[in-house]
Write a protein that holds these residues in place. Structure first.
Motif, PDB file in Angstrom:
ATOM      1  N   ALA A  53       0.813  -1.224   0.000  1.00 46.38           N
ATOM      2  CA  ALA A  53       0.000   0.000   0.000  1.00 46.38           C
ATOM      3  C   ALA A  53       0.842   1.268   0.000  1.00 46.38           C
ATOM      4  CB  ALA A  53      -0.947  -0.002   1.192  1.00 46.38           C
ATOM      5  N   ARG A  54       1.872   1.337   0.865  1.00 48.62           N
ATOM      6  CA  ARG A  54       2.610   2.595   0.994  1.00 48.62           C
ATOM      7  C   ARG A  54       4.116   2.452   0.854  1.00 48.62           C
ATOM      8  NH1 ARG A  54      -0.416   5.316   6.047  1.00 48.62           N
ATOM      9  NH2 ARG A  54       1.264   4.262   7.088  1.00 48.62           N
ATOM     10  N   GLU A  55       4.590   1.288   0.542  1.00 50.32           N
ATOM     11  CA  GLU A  55       6.038   1.086   0.438  1.00 50.32           C
ATOM     12  C   GLU A  55       6.388   0.466  -0.907  1.00 50.32           C
ATOM     13  OE1 GLU A  55       8.588   1.812   3.083  1.00 50.32           O
ATOM     14  OE2 GLU A  55       6.833   3.070   3.319  1.00 50.32           O
ATOM     15  N   ASN A  56       7.613   0.716  -1.328  1.00 51.66           N
ATOM     16  CA  ASN A  56       8.155   0.098  -2.528  1.00 51.66           C
ATOM     17  C   ASN A  56       8.640  -1.306  -2.123  1.00 51.66           C
ATOM     18  OD1 ASN A  56       9.947  -0.864  -4.479  1.00 51.66           O
ATOM     19  ND2 ASN A  56      10.622   1.182  -5.036  1.00 51.66           N
ATOM     20  N   PRO A  57       8.037  -2.370  -2.662  1.00 53.69           N
ATOM     21  CA  PRO A  57       8.423  -3.717  -2.237  1.00 53.69           C
ATOM     22  C   PRO A  57       9.882  -4.056  -2.535  1.00 53.69           C
ATOM     23  CG  PRO A  57       6.823  -3.802  -4.030  1.00 53.69           C
ATOM     24  CD  PRO A  57       6.952  -2.376  -3.625  1.00 53.69           C
ATOM     25  N   ASP A  58      10.456  -3.484  -3.597  1.00 56.02           N
ATOM     26  CA  ASP A  58      11.870  -3.722  -3.898  1.00 56.02           C
ATOM     27  C   ASP A  58      12.753  -3.141  -2.796  1.00 56.02           C
ATOM     28  OD1 ASP A  58      11.233  -4.999  -6.292  1.00 56.02           O
ATOM     29  OD2 ASP A  58      11.321  -3.124  -7.436  1.00 56.02           O
ATOM     30  N   GLU A  59      12.396  -1.966  -2.309  1.00 54.13           N
ATOM     31  CA  GLU A  59      13.144  -1.328  -1.227  1.00 54.13           C
ATOM     32  C   GLU A  59      13.005  -2.121   0.077  1.00 54.13           C
ATOM     33  OE1 GLU A  59      12.912   2.804   1.264  1.00 54.13           O
ATOM     34  OE2 GLU A  59      12.503   2.902  -0.888  1.00 54.13           O
ATOM     35  N   VAL A  60      11.804  -2.613   0.348  1.00 52.16           N
ATOM     36  CA  VAL A  60      11.585  -3.419   1.555  1.00 52.16           C
ATOM     37  C   VAL A  60      12.438  -4.679   1.495  1.00 52.16           C
ATOM     38  CG1 VAL A  60       9.889  -4.740   2.881  1.00 52.16           C
ATOM     39  CG2 VAL A  60       9.255  -2.514   1.926  1.00 52.16           C
ATOM     40  N   ARG A  61      12.409  -5.379   0.355  1.00 52.62           N
ATOM     41  CA  ARG A  61      13.216  -6.609   0.204  1.00 52.62           C
ATOM     42  C   ARG A  61      14.705  -6.306   0.359  1.00 52.62           C
ATOM     43  NH1 ARG A  61       9.301  -7.765  -3.621  1.00 52.62           N
ATOM     44  NH2 ARG A  61      10.560  -7.040  -5.362  1.00 52.62           N
ATOM     45  N   ALA A  62      15.168  -5.217  -0.233  1.00 53.85           N
ATOM     46  CA  ALA A  62      16.590  -4.856  -0.143  1.00 53.85           C
ATOM     47  C   ALA A  62      16.995  -4.579   1.307  1.00 53.85           C
ATOM     48  CB  ALA A  62      16.891  -3.649  -1.024  1.00 53.85           C
ATOM     49  N   ASN A  63      16.161  -3.841   2.041  1.00 57.60           N
ATOM     50  CA  ASN A  63      16.474  -3.544   3.442  1.00 57.60           C
ATOM     51  C   ASN A  63      16.436  -4.801   4.300  1.00 57.60           C
ATOM     52  OD1 ASN A  63      16.910  -0.810   3.053  1.00 57.60           O
ATOM     53  ND2 ASN A  63      14.782  -0.267   3.458  1.00 57.60           N
ATOM     54  N   LEU A  64      15.482  -5.685   4.050  1.00 61.73           N
ATOM     55  CA  LEU A  64      15.422  -6.933   4.808  1.00 61.73           C
ATOM     56  C   LEU A  64      16.662  -7.780   4.555  1.00 61.73           C
ATOM     57  CD1 LEU A  64      11.663  -7.953   4.417  1.00 61.73           C
ATOM     58  CD2 LEU A  64      12.806  -7.111   6.474  1.00 61.73           C
ATOM     59  N   ALA A  65      17.098  -7.838   3.308  1.00 60.80           N
ATOM     60  CA  ALA A  65      18.283  -8.635   2.975  1.00 60.80           C
ATOM     61  C   ALA A  65      19.556  -8.028   3.573  1.00 60.80           C
ATOM     62  CB  ALA A  65      18.423  -8.764   1.455  1.00 60.80           C
ATOM     63  N   ALA A  66      19.652  -6.699   3.570  1.00 62.19           N
ATOM     64  CA  ALA A  66      20.877  -6.033   4.021  1.00 62.19           C
ATOM     65  C   ALA A  66      20.976  -5.941   5.541  1.00 62.19           C
ATOM     66  CB  ALA A  66      20.947  -4.626   3.424  1.00 62.19           C
ATOM     67  N   ARG A  67      19.857  -5.645   6.223  1.00 63.07           N
ATOM     68  CA  ARG A  67      19.961  -5.425   7.668  1.00 63.07           C
ATOM     69  C   ARG A  67      18.938  -6.176   8.503  1.00 63.07           C
ATOM     70  NH1 ARG A  67      18.876   0.821   6.654  1.00 63.07           N
ATOM     71  NH2 ARG A  67      16.701   0.663   6.104  1.00 63.07           N
ATOM     72  N   GLY A  68      17.998  -6.872   7.851  1.00 60.08           N
ATOM     73  CA  GLY A  68      17.035  -7.684   8.587  1.00 60.08           C
ATOM     74  C   GLY A  68      15.778  -6.949   8.994  1.00 60.08           C
ATOM     75  N   TYR A  69      15.673  -5.657   8.674  1.00 50.49           N
ATOM     76  CA  TYR A  69      14.466  -4.900   9.002  1.00 50.49           C
ATOM     77  C   TYR A  69      14.265  -3.752   8.012  1.00 50.49           C
ATOM     78  CZ  TYR A  69      17.307  -1.158  11.062  1.00 50.49           C
ATOM     79  OH  TYR A  69      18.206  -0.137  11.251  1.00 50.49           O
ATOM     80  N   HIS A  70      13.030  -3.264   7.981  1.00 50.02           N
ATOM     81  CA  HIS A  70      12.670  -2.094   7.182  1.00 50.02           C
ATOM     82  C   HIS A  70      11.683  -1.282   8.004  1.00 50.02           C
ATOM     83  CE1 HIS A  70      11.477   0.377   3.740  1.00 50.02           C
ATOM     84  NE2 HIS A  70      10.239   0.203   4.163  1.00 50.02           N
ATOM     85  N   LEU A  71      11.840   0.031   8.015  1.00 44.63           N
ATOM     86  CA  LEU A  71      10.924   0.923   8.729  1.00 44.63           C
ATOM     87  C   LEU A  71       9.970   1.598   7.754  1.00 44.63           C
ATOM     88  CD1 LEU A  71      13.249   2.771  11.227  1.00 44.63           C
ATOM     89  CD2 LEU A  71      11.551   1.032  11.731  1.00 44.63           C
ATOM     90  N   GLN A  72       8.706   1.640   8.128  1.00 43.63           N
ATOM     91  CA  GLN A  72       7.701   2.375   7.365  1.00 43.63           C
ATOM     92  C   GLN A  72       7.195   3.497   8.251  1.00 43.63           C
ATOM     93  OE1 GLN A  72       4.570   0.200   5.280  1.00 43.63           O
ATOM     94  NE2 GLN A  72       3.097   1.659   6.092  1.00 43.63           N
ATOM     95  N   PHE A  73       7.468   4.722   7.830  1.00 46.14           N
ATOM     96  CA  PHE A  73       7.059   5.902   8.583  1.00 46.14           C
ATOM     97  C   PHE A  73       5.686   6.374   8.128  1.00 46.14           C
ATOM     98  CE2 PHE A  73      11.706   6.014   8.704  1.00 46.14           C
ATOM     99  CZ  PHE A  73      11.893   6.040  10.073  1.00 46.14           C
ATOM    100  N   PRO A  74       5.029   7.225   8.924  1.00 46.30           N
ATOM    101  CA  PRO A  74       3.735   7.769   8.510  1.00 46.30           C
ATOM    102  C   PRO A  74       3.886   8.560   7.212  1.00 46.30           C
ATOM    103  CG  PRO A  74       4.205   8.333  10.798  1.00 46.30           C
ATOM    104  CD  PRO A  74       5.443   7.699  10.230  1.00 46.30           C
TER     105      PRO A  74
END
Length: 90
Positions: A53-74
């Motif tokens: 809905a509000r995040e780029n899934p490619d960016e989420v996957r990249a952050n999960l792979a690199a550091r294990g988490y992704h933050l979604q801000f308001p």
């Protein structure tokens, strides 16, 4: 890739995606302290064709792979709602 999504109970509309369920040790301690308690809301398969809905899934996957988490801000407001003319002459 799979993600587990938690909402911050201290910060409205702030979500954390983790690469493993309840893997809060992936978050730096200062970040954990600012977010406060986290409540599980969703587990989701992040396939290449998945839309979020509000995040780029490619960016989420990249952050999960690199550091294990992704933050979604308001979401940011496009304009300050207090700056428009409300039709008063105060």
């Amino acid at each position: 890739m799979h993600a587990y999504v938690y909402k911050s109970r201290r910060r409205a509309d702030t979500y954390v995606y983790l690469d493993a369920r309840d893997a809060f040790d992936r978050l730096p301690e200062p970040l954990r302290a600012r977010l406060g308690p986290l409540q599980f809301v969703l587990d989701v398969a992040l396939t290449p064709d998945r839309k979020l809905a509000r995040e780029n899934p490619d960016e989420v996957r990249a952050n999960l792979a690199a550091r294990g988490y992704h933050l979604q801000f308001p979401p940011a407001l496009d304009a300050d709602p207090m700056s428009e003319d409300w039709g008063t002459d105060a």
